[in-house]
Structures are given as C-alpha cells and as structure tokens.
Design an enzyme around this catalytic site. Structure first.
Site, mmCIF file in Angstrom:
data_model
loop_
_atom_site.group_PDB
_atom_site.id
_atom_site.type_symbol
_atom_site.label_atom_id
_atom_site.label_comp_id
_atom_site.label_asym_id
_atom_site.label_seq_id
_atom_site.Cartn_x
_atom_site.Cartn_y
_atom_site.Cartn_z
ATOM 1 N N ASP A 1 4.375 0.628 11.932
ATOM 2 C CA ASP A 1 3.139 0.004 11.433
ATOM 3 C C ASP A 1 2.971 -1.445 11.909
ATOM 4 O OD1 ASP A 1 2.475 2.335 10.197
ATOM 5 O OD2 ASP A 1 2.912 1.673 8.158
ATOM 6 N N LYS B 1 0.837 -1.210 0.000
ATOM 7 C CA LYS B 1 0.000 0.000 0.000
ATOM 8 C C LYS B 1 0.869 1.256 0.000
ATOM 9 C CE LYS B 1 -1.780 1.863 3.973
ATOM 10 N NZ LYS B 1 -1.640 3.324 4.017
ATOM 11 N N ASN B 2 1.883 1.289 0.856
ATOM 12 C CA ASN B 2 2.670 2.516 0.987
ATOM 13 C C ASN B 2 3.611 2.746 -0.188
ATOM 14 O OD1 ASN B 2 1.347 2.982 3.336
ATOM 15 N ND2 ASN B 2 3.064 2.519 4.701
ATOM 16 N N CYS C 1 -5.758 12.854 12.457
ATOM 17 C CA CYS C 1 -6.112 11.446 12.325
ATOM 18 C C CYS C 1 -6.246 10.866 13.713
ATOM 19 C CB CYS C 1 -5.084 10.690 11.496
ATOM 20 S SG CYS C 1 -3.627 10.239 12.403
ATOM 21 N N ARG D 1 -0.269 14.617 13.050
ATOM 22 C CA ARG D 1 0.465 14.270 11.826
ATOM 23 C C ARG D 1 0.553 15.445 10.853
ATOM 24 N NH1 ARG D 1 -1.430 8.665 9.469
ATOM 25 N NH2 ARG D 1 0.675 8.505 8.710
ATOM 26 N N PRO D 2 1.360 16.427 11.191
ATOM 27 C CA PRO D 2 1.431 17.648 10.377
ATOM 28 C C PRO D 2 2.101 17.435 9.014
ATOM 29 C CG PRO D 2 3.092 17.678 12.106
ATOM 30 C CD PRO D 2 2.285 16.423 12.311
ATOM 31 N N VAL D 3 2.033 18.483 8.165
ATOM 32 C CA VAL D 3 2.698 18.430 6.854
ATOM 33 C C VAL D 3 3.701 19.583 6.713
ATOM 34 C CG1 VAL D 3 0.978 17.114 5.564
ATOM 35 C CG2 VAL D 3 0.701 19.588 5.805
ATOM 36 N N ASP D 4 4.157 20.098 7.857
ATOM 37 C CA ASP D 4 5.075 21.243 7.806
ATOM 38 C C ASP D 4 6.390 20.926 7.071
ATOM 39 O OD1 ASP D 4 5.400 19.521 9.998
ATOM 40 O OD2 ASP D 4 6.494 20.988 11.177
ATOM 41 N N ARG E 1 -8.756 -0.298 4.422
ATOM 42 C CA ARG E 1 -7.869 0.713 3.833
ATOM 43 C C ARG E 1 -6.485 0.130 3.570
ATOM 44 N NH1 ARG E 1 -6.871 5.827 6.981
ATOM 45 N NH2 ARG E 1 -5.496 5.955 5.186
HETATM 46 C C1 UD1 Z 1 4.146 6.893 6.257
HETATM 47 C C2 UD1 Z 1 3.300 5.648 6.068
HETATM 48 C C3 UD1 Z 1 2.727 5.189 7.407
HETATM 49 C C4 UD1 Z 1 3.863 5.001 8.423
HETATM 50 C C5 UD1 Z 1 4.747 6.231 8.494
HETATM 51 C C6 UD1 Z 1 5.980 6.027 9.347
HETATM 52 C C7 UD1 Z 1 2.426 5.939 3.841
HETATM 53 C C8 UD1 Z 1 1.264 6.178 2.963
HETATM 54 N N1 UD1 Z 1 2.212 5.978 5.154
HETATM 55 O O1 UD1 Z 1 3.315 7.914 6.773
HETATM 56 O O2 UD1 Z 1 2.054 3.935 7.190
HETATM 57 O O3 UD1 Z 1 3.306 4.756 9.690
HETATM 58 O O4 UD1 Z 1 5.209 6.610 7.174
HETATM 59 O O5 UD1 Z 1 6.730 4.969 8.860
HETATM 60 O O6 UD1 Z 1 3.519 5.657 3.375
HETATM 61 N N2 UD1 Z 1 6.168 14.712 10.542
HETATM 62 C C9 UD1 Z 1 6.120 16.042 10.868
HETATM 63 N N3 UD1 Z 1 5.893 16.940 9.857
HETATM 64 C C10 UD1 Z 1 5.722 16.542 8.556
HETATM 65 C C11 UD1 Z 1 5.782 15.176 8.254
HETATM 66 C C12 UD1 Z 1 6.006 14.275 9.267
HETATM 67 O O7 UD1 Z 1 6.276 16.435 12.030
HETATM 68 O O8 UD1 Z 1 5.522 17.402 7.677
HETATM 69 C C13 UD1 Z 1 6.435 13.719 11.615
HETATM 70 C C14 UD1 Z 1 5.238 12.822 11.874
HETATM 71 O O9 UD1 Z 1 4.310 13.398 12.752
HETATM 72 C C15 UD1 Z 1 5.922 11.600 12.451
HETATM 73 C C16 UD1 Z 1 7.221 11.523 11.647
HETATM 74 O O10 UD1 Z 1 7.438 12.826 11.148
HETATM 75 O O11 UD1 Z 1 6.221 11.806 13.799
HETATM 76 C C17 UD1 Z 1 7.238 10.514 10.528
HETATM 77 O O12 UD1 Z 1 6.072 10.664 9.730
HETATM 78 P P1 UD1 Z 1 6.055 10.335 8.171
HETATM 79 O O13 UD1 Z 1 7.220 9.468 7.880
HETATM 80 O O14 UD1 Z 1 5.932 11.605 7.415
HETATM 81 O O15 UD1 Z 1 4.722 9.494 8.007
HETATM 82 P P2 UD1 Z 1 3.791 9.433 6.730
HETATM 83 O O16 UD1 Z 1 4.586 9.664 5.497
HETATM 84 O O17 UD1 Z 1 2.576 10.235 6.957
#
Ligand code: UD1
Length: 418
Positions: A306, A22-23, A116, A121-124, A398
């Site tokens: 995961d 999936k990922n 979620c 789970r921010p996107v900064d 999902r």
């Molecule tokens: C992906 C996987 C998810 C897995 C996760 C960690 C997909 C579709 N999903 O999620 O199954 O659990 O990797 O292996 O591939 N963070 C920030 N700011 C950001 C982005 C991330 O603070 O802009 C933090 C997150 O809160 C978390 C860490 O970085 O603590 C890692 O998150 P991230 O690797 O980005 O997870 P996803 O890509 O959402």
C-alpha cells in the site's frame, strides 16, 4: 465529481495527527457482529469505506451511529445475514462479514466482491478456509451461500498469506467446536488488533503476530464495550514519503513507529532523517539528496504494497536509478502511466518497475486509479513545477481522512474543487 488542484514546489512544515487505520477499523466493525452488546469503536477515520461498512451492518438490522471520530454498533437486532451486491461491490472488505455471519447464524448470503482496478483479487482462500471448518459453501448468481449446522475446528493452510482470508476465517473459527490452526496467517498489525478484540470478547487465539494462529473454539462471545483503533501506518507512511519528497520538517502524531520499521528503515537508507518518539515521528528532508534504493513489497513486517506507488514517486526524485518488485499484487502498477504524465520515467517489465531518478516534474491533468495510486499522484503534484489537477478523488476519500486539510495545514497548496 470532486477533483484536487495542487500548486507544487512548497516545502512542508508543522505537525499532522494521523487517523485510525482503515484496514483495522473494517474488520473490527465486522467483528462487532459477534459481540453481545453495543461496541463503541474510537479513533475511527472519517472515510467512505467506514460508512460503507456501517451501512452494510445497518442493512442487516444492526444499529449503527456515527459520532465525530467514533462508531457505535449494536448487533442485538442484527438478524438478516445477507450482504447485497450493491454494497459489497463498492468495497472488497465488506466480504469480511461472511465469517461472523456464518458463526453467529449458521447461514449467510454474501455477494462476491468482484474485480478491482488492479487484478481479479479472488476470495478463494476465504472460501476454502471456511469449507475446512465444515461450512457448506455454494456460489449462486454472484453470491456465496454459506450454511453450517456445526463448525468443527481444523488445520487450514493458506497457499499464501492473505490479510482478508485470515481475518474472515478467524471470525468463523473462534466459534467452531475444537481447535483450529491457521498456517500462513497474516501478521499485520490490523489482524493483530482483530485477534485482541476477539480475545477480549472471550475467544482463545494464540500466536498473534506470527504466521501460525491457534484458535481454541468457544461457545459464545461478547462483553466488550469499546476499543480504540490503532494508528494508520499507511497514512503515516504516505506523509513521511511526502515530506521526504518535497523537503521540510514535519512531526507525525498518533503513530506507532514499531509498526513502520521497514518503511522507516528504507527512508533512512535513502538519506531521510527520521526521529522516532513513543507515539510520534519527526521527518526532516531537504528534498535534494535522496538516495536511490531498490525495494520489494512483502507481507508484514516487510515493506507494504500500500506504499509502493508513493515510494515509486520518491525514487523518481532520487539521485540514481532503482527498481521495485511487487510481490503481493503482480499487476498493481496502474499509477505508472499517470506518474509518467507528470514527468517520471518508469518502465515495467515482468512485474518489476525500473525507475529513473533525477526527474524534474511538471504539473499536468492526471486521474486517480485507486486509493494509494492517488496518494502518489498528490505527492508528485506537490513536487511538480506549476499546477496539477487530479480527478476521481473519490478513490482517495475511501482511504485518507481529509488528506487535503492535513496537507494544507503543513503548507501544501491543495484545494478540493467540484
Ligand atoms: C488487504 C488490505 C489492502 C492491502 C492488502 C495486502 C484491507 C481492507 N485491505 O487486502 O489494503 O493492499 O491486504 O497487504 O485490509 N489472494 C488470493 N485469494 C484469496 C485472497 C487473497 O489469491 O482468497 C491473494 C491476493 O490476490 C493477493 C494476496 O493474496 O495477491 C494478498 O491479498 P490479501 O492479503 O488477501 O489482500 P486483502 O485482504 O484483500
């Protein structure tokens, strides 16, 4: 709403074919936007998340057709760089389209994914990384508005490793002018596959599989007709833990053992017998002498977050007490209350869970809270005395392709009810 009825206490025997990851498929689908022709993605898991990404690409004008286990995406008429809230809110990975859209159109409007079940789970990191490429980003009414006349390569250092931010920024940087260096890049096999696809399209990415990616920008991408998605190491790990917990002997087919070294290593430390083949794994367990082992989640190649919930269940059946420290998502523990309803004894203190071993589980009504938590509940139910009903299985749909059929095939008593 669908729910699962599970009768516990059956050992599992036979073989299971693991689905595509999936990922991996979600970023590959997003990357198809950058191709100049139809891309057929094979070994696609049948999941609601793959459908959501397909629907999003259709909404933007792309042609998407689903076959039994493949998706073909033709981006030639994709001309609306807009990802609406109604689709992005159901799946955080939809945000992956931001990078390819801005790279292709010089503008994009993509909804913020929202929260979620376990934390904000921010996107900064995604946004700061894009800004470093010279992309102008503003936030308006829950949307990211991105504009760029010309992206220029730069050095980007993520504060911590992020799978999503690496993939997203990468899909923009491949078409930036000059060189980009991404530090603290994700090395996950799913990101490796994304890099390989982009390189096949003509991108120049090096350092693949390390935490520093170097990208030499190119002017255009295209030319790829098909790709096969890598096997799902999380689905495979879930089945390994299920058999370890219930007892039995199962062969997993279509797996990549080298993507699963941390999981296989810890299972072996817990007395579970694992034999690795080239693309198969045989797991044997009597379900009785599982040794308690402490675990910490880490980025790849560490133990994946995961599989944390599933591991927690396994440790509840082990011969001693153990701890789990979650290093990726500090509050990814919603499954503890539900596991405790089935007879586990797990306590959480300052991001570290203490798990009492030797627990006897008894079936109960429980509720899924997210994809992987649901998998842990299913395994718990398979080990429990009597019957368990698990509600809200849309979470599991999902991320797991027909999990009840795969488990029933190896002897589990599990049925989906409406
Ligand atoms: C992906 C996987 C998810 C897995 C996760 C960690 C997909 C579709 N999903 O999620 O199954 O659990 O990797 O292996 O591939 N963070 C920030 N700011 C950001 C982005 C991330 O603070 O802009 C933090 C997150 O809160 C978390 C860490 O970085 O603590 C890692 O998150 P991230 O690797 O980005 O997870 P996803 O890509 O959402």
């Amino acid at each position: 709403m669908d729910y699962f009825e599970i009768e516990g206490k059956n050992q599992l025997f036979g073989d299971i074919t693991v689905s595509g990851a999936k990922n991996a498929v979600l970023p590959l689908m997003a990357a198809s936007i950058l191709n100049d022709r139809a891309l057929t993605i094979n070994n696609v898991p049948k999941l609601s998340d793959s459908m959501t990404m397909g629907n999003l690409i259709k909404e933007m004008g792309g042609e998407v057709s689903f076959d039994v286990s493949s998706i073909t995406i033709n981006p030639q008429n994709l001309n609306i760089p807009y990802a609406p809230y109604k689709l992005v809110k159901t799946m955080r990975a939809s945000f992956y389209v931001l990078g390819p859209l801005i790279a292709k159109f010089g503008e994009a409007k993509v909804s913020l994914p929202g929260g979620c079940a376990w934390g904000p789970r921010p996107v900064d990191f995604h946004i700061e990384g894009m800004k470093k490429l010279g992309i102008d980003i503003s936030l308006e009414a829950g949307y990211v508005i991105a504009k760029s006349k010309k992206m220029i390569g730069n050095k980007i250092v993520f504060p911590k490793i992020s799978v999503g931010a690496t993939g997203n920024v990468l899909m923009a940087a491949v078409l930036a002018e000059g060189d980009t260096e991404i530090h603290n890049a994700a090395a996950e096999p799913e990101i490796q596959q994304l890099c390989l696809l982009l390189n096949e399209m003509g991108a120049k990415i090096s350092g693949i599989g390390t935490n520093i990616l170097n990208i030499q920008g190119v002017e255009k991408l295209g030319g790829v007709d098909s790709i096969d998605v890598i096997p799902d190491r999380i689905e495979a790990g879930t089945f390994l833990i299920a058999v370890a917990a219930t007892g039995g002997k199962v062969t997993l087919k279509n797996v990549e053992p080298k993507h699963m070294e941390s999981v296989i290593g810890l299972l072996r430390k817990s007395n579970i017998d694992i034999v690795e083949g080239k693309d198969s794994i045989v797991v044997t367990s009597n379900g009785l002498n599982i040794k308690a082992c402490n675990m910490e989640t880490h980025e790849y190649p560490g133990f994946p977050t995961d599989l944390q919930a599933q591991w927690m269940l396994l440790m509840s059946l082990a011969s001693g007490n153990s701890t789990i420290k979650e290093n990726i998502y500090f509050d990814r523990f919603t499954h503890i209350l539900e596991l405790n309803r089935l007879g586990c004894d797990i306590h959480l203190e300052e991001g570290c869970a203490t798990i009492k071993g030797n627990r006897s589980l008894i079936g109960a009504d429980v509720m899924s809270t997210d994809i992987r938590a649901s998998a842990a509940l299913i395994i718990a139910a398979l080990c429990a005395e009597g019957s368990t009903s698990i509600s809200r299985v849309y979470h599991i749909d999902r991320g797991y392709d027909k999990i009840e059929e795969k488990l029933a095939k190896i002897g589990a008593k599990i049925v989906r009810k409406k």
